[in-house]
Scaffold this motif. Structure first.
Motif, PDB file in Angstrom:
ATOM      1  N   VAL A 169       0.812  -1.213   0.000  1.00 56.43           N
ATOM      2  CA  VAL A 169       0.000   0.000   0.000  1.00 56.43           C
ATOM      3  C   VAL A 169       0.847   1.266   0.000  1.00 56.43           C
ATOM      4  O   VAL A 169       1.948   1.300   0.537  1.00 56.43           O
ATOM      5  N   THR A 170       0.308   2.299  -0.608  1.00 53.13           N
ATOM      6  CA  THR A 170       0.948   3.608  -0.566  1.00 53.13           C
ATOM      7  C   THR A 170       1.037   4.089   0.881  1.00 53.13           C
ATOM      8  O   THR A 170       0.102   3.912   1.666  1.00 53.13           O
ATOM      9  N   SER A 171       2.159   4.682   1.246  1.00 48.83           N
ATOM     10  CA  SER A 171       2.373   5.072   2.644  1.00 48.83           C
ATOM     11  C   SER A 171       2.770   6.531   2.798  1.00 48.83           C
ATOM     12  O   SER A 171       3.194   6.950   3.863  1.00 48.83           O
ATOM     13  N   SER A 172       2.618   7.312   1.754  1.00 54.83           N
ATOM     14  CA  SER A 172       2.959   8.739   1.815  1.00 54.83           C
ATOM     15  C   SER A 172       1.815   9.535   2.431  1.00 54.83           C
ATOM     16  O   SER A 172       0.648   9.354   2.061  1.00 54.83           O
ATOM     17  N   ASP A 173       2.140  10.409   3.375  1.00 56.17           N
ATOM     18  CA  ASP A 173       1.148  11.346   3.905  1.00 56.17           C
ATOM     19  C   ASP A 173       1.032  12.581   3.022  1.00 56.17           C
ATOM     20  O   ASP A 173      -0.058  13.151   2.871  1.00 56.17           O
ATOM     21  N   ALA A 174       2.150  13.014   2.458  1.00 56.60           N
ATOM     22  CA  ALA A 174       2.145  14.245   1.660  1.00 56.60           C
ATOM     23  C   ALA A 174       1.394  14.077   0.349  1.00 56.60           C
ATOM     24  O   ALA A 174       0.782  15.032  -0.147  1.00 56.60           O
ATOM     25  N   ALA A 175       1.423  12.881  -0.237  1.00 57.28           N
ATOM     26  CA  ALA A 175       0.827  12.684  -1.560  1.00 57.28           C
ATOM     27  C   ALA A 175      -0.667  12.995  -1.595  1.00 57.28           C
ATOM     28  O   ALA A 175      -1.111  13.776  -2.452  1.00 57.28           O
ATOM     29  N   PRO A 176      -1.494  12.416  -0.711  1.00 55.24           N
ATOM     30  CA  PRO A 176      -2.923  12.765  -0.774  1.00 55.24           C
ATOM     31  C   PRO A 176      -3.176  14.264  -0.587  1.00 55.24           C
ATOM     32  O   PRO A 176      -4.024  14.844  -1.273  1.00 55.24           O
ATOM     33  N   ALA A 177      -2.429  14.881   0.329  1.00 51.82           N
ATOM     34  CA  ALA A 177      -2.612  16.308   0.580  1.00 51.82           C
ATOM     35  C   ALA A 177      -2.299  17.132  -0.666  1.00 51.82           C
ATOM     36  O   ALA A 177      -3.056  18.036  -1.042  1.00 51.82           O
ATOM     37  N   LEU A 178      -1.185  16.834  -1.316  1.00 49.74           N
ATOM     38  CA  LEU A 178      -0.788  17.607  -2.494  1.00 49.74           C
ATOM     39  C   LEU A 178      -1.723  17.359  -3.675  1.00 49.74           C
ATOM     40  O   LEU A 178      -1.981  18.261  -4.472  1.00 49.74           O
ATOM     41  N   ILE A 179      -2.229  16.150  -3.806  1.00 49.79           N
ATOM     42  CA  ILE A 179      -3.197  15.874  -4.879  1.00 49.79           C
ATOM     43  C   ILE A 179      -4.466  16.690  -4.648  1.00 49.79           C
ATOM     44  O   ILE A 179      -5.021  17.286  -5.580  1.00 49.79           O
ATOM     45  N   ALA A 180      -4.939  16.724  -3.403  1.00 43.33           N
ATOM     46  CA  ALA A 180      -6.147  17.496  -3.077  1.00 43.33           C
ATOM     47  C   ALA A 180      -5.941  18.984  -3.317  1.00 43.33           C
ATOM     48  O   ALA A 180      -6.906  19.720  -3.546  1.00 43.33           O
ATOM     49  N   LEU A 181      -4.698  19.440  -3.278  1.00 41.58           N
ATOM     50  CA  LEU A 181      -4.372  20.847  -3.506  1.00 41.58           C
ATOM     51  C   LEU A 181      -4.105  21.157  -4.985  1.00 41.58           C
ATOM     52  O   LEU A 181      -3.808  22.296  -5.337  1.00 41.58           O
ATOM     53  N   GLY A 182      -4.164  20.141  -5.841  1.00 37.66           N
ATOM     54  CA  GLY A 182      -3.919  20.351  -7.263  1.00 37.66           C
ATOM     55  C   GLY A 182      -2.472  20.604  -7.604  1.00 37.66           C
ATOM     56  O   GLY A 182      -2.169  21.272  -8.609  1.00 37.66           O
ATOM     57  N   THR A 226      -5.013  29.290  -4.633  1.00 35.86           N
ATOM     58  CA  THR A 226      -6.429  29.448  -4.959  1.00 35.86           C
ATOM     59  C   THR A 226      -7.108  30.225  -3.842  1.00 35.86           C
ATOM     60  O   THR A 226      -7.143  29.763  -2.690  1.00 35.86           O
ATOM     61  N   ASP A 227      -7.626  31.393  -4.160  1.00 33.87           N
ATOM     62  CA  ASP A 227      -8.264  32.229  -3.150  1.00 33.87           C
ATOM     63  C   ASP A 227      -9.428  31.484  -2.493  1.00 33.87           C
ATOM     64  O   ASP A 227     -10.281  30.902  -3.187  1.00 33.87           O
ATOM     65  N   GLY A 228      -9.455  31.514  -1.180  1.00 37.81           N
ATOM     66  CA  GLY A 228     -10.574  30.934  -0.447  1.00 37.81           C
ATOM     67  C   GLY A 228     -10.543  29.423  -0.308  1.00 37.81           C
ATOM     68  O   GLY A 228     -11.483  28.845   0.253  1.00 37.81           O
ATOM     69  N   LEU A 229      -9.504  28.762  -0.810  1.00 36.23           N
ATOM     70  CA  LEU A 229      -9.450  27.299  -0.723  1.00 36.23           C
ATOM     71  C   LEU A 229      -9.179  26.865   0.711  1.00 36.23           C
ATOM     72  O   LEU A 229      -8.240  27.334   1.356  1.00 36.23           O
ATOM     73  N   ARG A 230      -9.994  25.960   1.204  1.00 35.86           N
ATOM     74  CA  ARG A 230      -9.788  25.365   2.516  1.00 35.86           C
ATOM     75  C   ARG A 230      -9.341  23.918   2.309  1.00 35.86           C
ATOM     76  O   ARG A 230      -9.840  23.238   1.405  1.00 35.86           O
ATOM     77  N   SER A 231      -8.428  23.459   3.130  1.00 29.79           N
ATOM     78  CA  SER A 231      -7.966  22.087   2.978  1.00 29.79           C
ATOM     79  C   SER A 231      -7.579  21.507   4.330  1.00 29.79           C
ATOM     80  O   SER A 231      -7.239  22.246   5.261  1.00 29.79           O
ATOM     81  N   THR A 232      -7.613  20.188   4.406  1.00 30.50           N
ATOM     82  CA  THR A 232      -7.242  19.518   5.651  1.00 30.50           C
ATOM     83  C   THR A 232      -6.739  18.113   5.356  1.00 30.50           C
ATOM     84  O   THR A 232      -6.988  17.570   4.267  1.00 30.50           O
ATOM     85  N   TYR A 233      -6.031  17.547   6.329  1.00 28.23           N
ATOM     86  CA  TYR A 233      -5.547  16.165   6.226  1.00 28.23           C
ATOM     87  C   TYR A 233      -5.757  15.476   7.557  1.00 28.23           C
ATOM     88  O   TYR A 233      -5.392  16.004   8.616  1.00 28.23           O
ATOM     89  N   ARG A 234      -6.355  14.302   7.520  1.00 23.50           N
ATOM     90  CA  ARG A 234      -6.593  13.510   8.711  1.00 23.50           C
ATOM     91  C   ARG A 234      -5.900  12.158   8.555  1.00 23.50           C
ATOM     92  O   ARG A 234      -5.897  11.579   7.474  1.00 23.50           O
ATOM     93  N   LYS A 235      -5.326  11.680   9.648  1.00 23.53           N
ATOM     94  CA  LYS A 235      -4.519  10.460   9.601  1.00 23.53           C
ATOM     95  C   LYS A 235      -4.948   9.492  10.700  1.00 23.53           C
ATOM     96  O   LYS A 235      -5.142   9.893  11.854  1.00 23.53           O
ATOM     97  N   VAL A 236      -5.080   8.235  10.329  1.00 25.11           N
ATOM     98  CA  VAL A 236      -5.365   7.171  11.297  1.00 25.11           C
ATOM     99  C   VAL A 236      -4.134   6.274  11.395  1.00 25.11           C
ATOM    100  O   VAL A 236      -3.599   5.821  10.377  1.00 25.11           O
ATOM    101  N   ARG A 237      -3.679   6.034  12.622  1.00 27.18           N
ATOM    102  CA  ARG A 237      -2.567   5.138  12.895  1.00 27.18           C
ATOM    103  C   ARG A 237      -2.711   4.639  14.334  1.00 27.18           C
ATOM    104  O   ARG A 237      -3.499   5.195  15.108  1.00 27.18           O
TER     105      ARG A 237
END
Length: 337
Positions: A169-182, A226-237
């Motif tokens: 399985v993919t184990s990067s935390d940064a990858a999902p966050a950066l994809i969601a940010l475009g 991107t003006d007004g863009l809200r973003s977050t990352y949640r992690k389960v471990r």
């Protein structure tokens, strides 16, 4: 460590012999990889590479050092956020402009491993970090005792024996966050420089998980503002520190008044690559009602395919997708109130 538990004898795992090269630039580093095409790898922070070499998960006799290259250590803010691949996770978290533009990324890197590794590890290294599996992330002797696995020296995926592919399985935390940010990345190789979206950096294969070529080096990450863009990352471990994710949820949201104008949802650690969940049709042009959030959570639940090859029960991890996705969007909605 290894050894014989019955005898009480413990042996320290040792690095295999290798040659270390210290190029003066990225272009020299690319040339070094081209000169040693068989068993060369790049090393920057080395927080994942060194343990994997000790466990003989990687087979490299030439390491090309990048940590000293100033051109990989820069952060700029000129219309977009540009982060050198050699910037430490700790330094990213400390940057105000990044926290404002790319909250999800800062939240992600703050949850990677522990403070010591965050000081040493790099953003480029986390984007390219190896896929993980309970049958693979073991010492050579342990893997040998079970006949190895498809990802290294074997021919069967032990978590899914009937499958023709590896399910690490993919184990990067940064990858999902950066994809969601475009975001996108810059790759430099013998044929020059190319840019691809972070989402295109990964493919559906636990072994050959990157589209980056072996002779290419990831040099920069570009995040649009991107003006007004809200973003977050949640992690389960299992533990609140050190552990790799068993579920990562990255979400981003833009609002036009009370209605959603754009939304992204990306799951990590539930497949061989980050999973982009299609939520535009469920959210865009609509208000964030409880029914809408339940529909998004259900879509994420269906998209997640965790298997029994990481920590904690996979059925529970799949259930937690619904919980964490809903929490992520509730958090983003609350930021606008």
């Amino acid at each position: 460590m290894g050894g014989d538990p019955a005898s009480g004898r413990v042996e320290m795992l040792r690095l295999p012999p290798f040659r270390y090269l210290r190029p003066n630039s990225v272009s020299e580093a690319v040339e070094a990889l081209a000169d040693h095409p068989e068993k060369s790898m790049v090393i920057a922070g080395g927080t994942d590479l060194i343990p994997n070499l000790k466990r003989r998960q990687f087979d490299a006799n030439v390491l090309v050092g990048l940590s000293h290259l100033a051109e990989l250590q820069t952060i700029s803010d000129n219309g977009e956020i540009a982060i050198g691949a050699g910037v430490s996770l700790r330094n990213i978290a400390a940057q105000g402009p990044i926290a404002k533009t790319a909250t999800a990324l800062v939240e992600a890197v703050q949850q990677i491993a522990n403070p010591q590794i965050q000081r040493q590890g790099t953003i480029g290294g986390n984007l390219c970090v190896d896929t993980r599996c309970n049958y693979y992330n073991q010492t050579h002797e342990w893997r040998e005792s079970i006949g190895f696995c498809m990802k290294r020296e074997g021919d069967i995926c032990l978590v899914a024996p009937g499958s023709s592919k590896c399910w690490a399985v993919t184990s990067s935390d940064a990858a999902p966050a950066l994809i969601a940010l475009g975001a996108s990345v810059i790759l430099v190789g013998p044929n020059g420089e190319r840019s691809i979206p972070v989402s295109a950096l990964y493919q559906d294969d636990g072994i050959d998980y990157l589209t980056k070529k072996p002779d290419e080096i990831l040099t920069r990450i570009l995040i649009p503002k991107t003006d007004g863009l809200r973003s977050t990352y949640r992690k389960v471990r299992r533990r609140g520190s050190f552990d790799f994710p068993v579920l990562g949820v990255a979400a981003s949201l833009s609002m036009d008044g009370s209605k959603v104008s754009a939304a992204q949802l990306v799951l990590g650690a539930v497949h061989t690559h980050p999973i982009i969940v299609e939520v535009a049709s469920l959210l865009e042009g609509r208000t964030l009602t409880d029914d809408r959030l339940l529909a998004v959570a259900d879509a994420a639940f269906k998209a997640a395919t965790p298997l029994d090859n990481t920590d904690l029960m996979y059925a529970w991890r799949k259930k937690m997708v619904r919980v964490e996705v809903r929490r992520a969007f509730q958090e983003l909605a609350a930021r606008g109130t």
